[in-house]
Design a protein around this motif. Sequence first.
Motif, PDB file in Angstrom:
ATOM      1  N   SER A  69    -105.769 -62.464  -6.767  1.00 38.92           N
ATOM      2  CA  SER A  69    -106.114 -63.460  -5.742  1.00 38.92           C
ATOM      3  C   SER A  69    -107.556 -63.919  -5.869  1.00 38.92           C
ATOM      4  N   GLN A  91     -95.439 -69.358   3.142  1.00 38.12           N
ATOM      5  CA  GLN A  91     -96.490 -70.232   2.620  1.00 38.12           C
ATOM      6  C   GLN A  91     -95.944 -71.439   1.850  1.00 38.12           C
ATOM      7  N   VAL A 131    -103.980 -72.425  -2.563  1.00 35.47           N
ATOM      8  CA  VAL A 131    -102.902 -71.792  -1.814  1.00 35.47           C
ATOM      9  C   VAL A 131    -102.313 -70.621  -2.594  1.00 35.47           C
ATOM     10  N   GLN A 190    -103.231 -63.010  -2.131  1.00 38.12           N
ATOM     11  CA  GLN A 190    -104.048 -62.209  -1.217  1.00 38.12           C
ATOM     12  C   GLN A 190    -103.204 -61.688  -0.060  1.00 38.12           C
ATOM     13  N   GLU A 191    -102.413 -62.561   0.537  1.00 31.96           N
ATOM     14  CA  GLU A 191    -101.585 -62.139   1.671  1.00 31.96           C
ATOM     15  C   GLU A 191    -100.553 -61.099   1.238  1.00 31.96           C
ATOM     16  N   GLY A 247    -104.309 -67.604  -2.119  1.00 29.75           N
ATOM     17  CA  GLY A 247    -104.069 -67.109  -0.764  1.00 29.75           C
ATOM     18  C   GLY A 247    -102.756 -66.363  -0.646  1.00 29.75           C
ATOM     19  N   GLU A 305    -104.435 -58.203  -5.315  1.00 35.21           N
ATOM     20  CA  GLU A 305    -105.727 -58.586  -4.741  1.00 35.21           C
ATOM     21  C   GLU A 305    -106.689 -59.046  -5.833  1.00 35.21           C
ATOM     22  N   HIS A 330     -96.966 -74.945   2.648  1.00 35.37           N
ATOM     23  CA  HIS A 330     -98.347 -75.327   2.361  1.00 35.37           C
ATOM     24  C   HIS A 330     -98.561 -75.662   0.884  1.00 35.37           C
ATOM     25  N   ASP A 334    -107.125 -69.944  -7.518  1.00 35.75           N
ATOM     26  CA  ASP A 334    -107.653 -70.845  -6.494  1.00 35.75           C
ATOM     27  C   ASP A 334    -106.561 -71.347  -5.571  1.00 35.75           C
TER      28      ASP A 334
END
Length: 172
Positions: A61, A98, A67, A73-74, A70, A58, A101, A65
Amino acid sequence: MIRLAGIMLVLGATLWFGAYFAAKEKYRLKELEELERGILLLQSQIAYLSAPLPEVLESISWKTDGVIGGIFQEAAERMAERDGASAENIWEEVWRKQAIHTFLTTEDLDAVLLFGRTLGYLDKEQQEGSIRLLLRYIEHALEQGKKRLEKNGRLYYGMGGLSGLLIVVTLL
């Protein structure tokens, strides 16, 4: 007038394709740099702190920056849930989900997933060795990507424009 509009549309579309291929490589390099930043942060957190992996991810994250941030974070959120899945499985699930993406190649993804297999299983020294291995891969991929972009960047634009002219001439 319609013929001129058609010519402009064909040229615009083919130039756009050329620009897309050049931009795709630029975005891949940017994502690799973000991934490198995240892994370097992970390396320093492992070396100097004893925080749980979800907290570390975390924290990373917030400092990365796009994706890649993210994804970290996920992964942190999923690991914090403690639903019984291993860190390796969560890491792989999140990255595979992910991956569509990102602009990373399958080789990039394989290297990240291979690194993920060591999450939570190895001691500190072995984990740092695994991180160094991934960082070496990223550095090599960045170097090769920059060379490829420098070599092929203008080529993509040129090929887009020339293919558009070829199509226009052929249709006229």
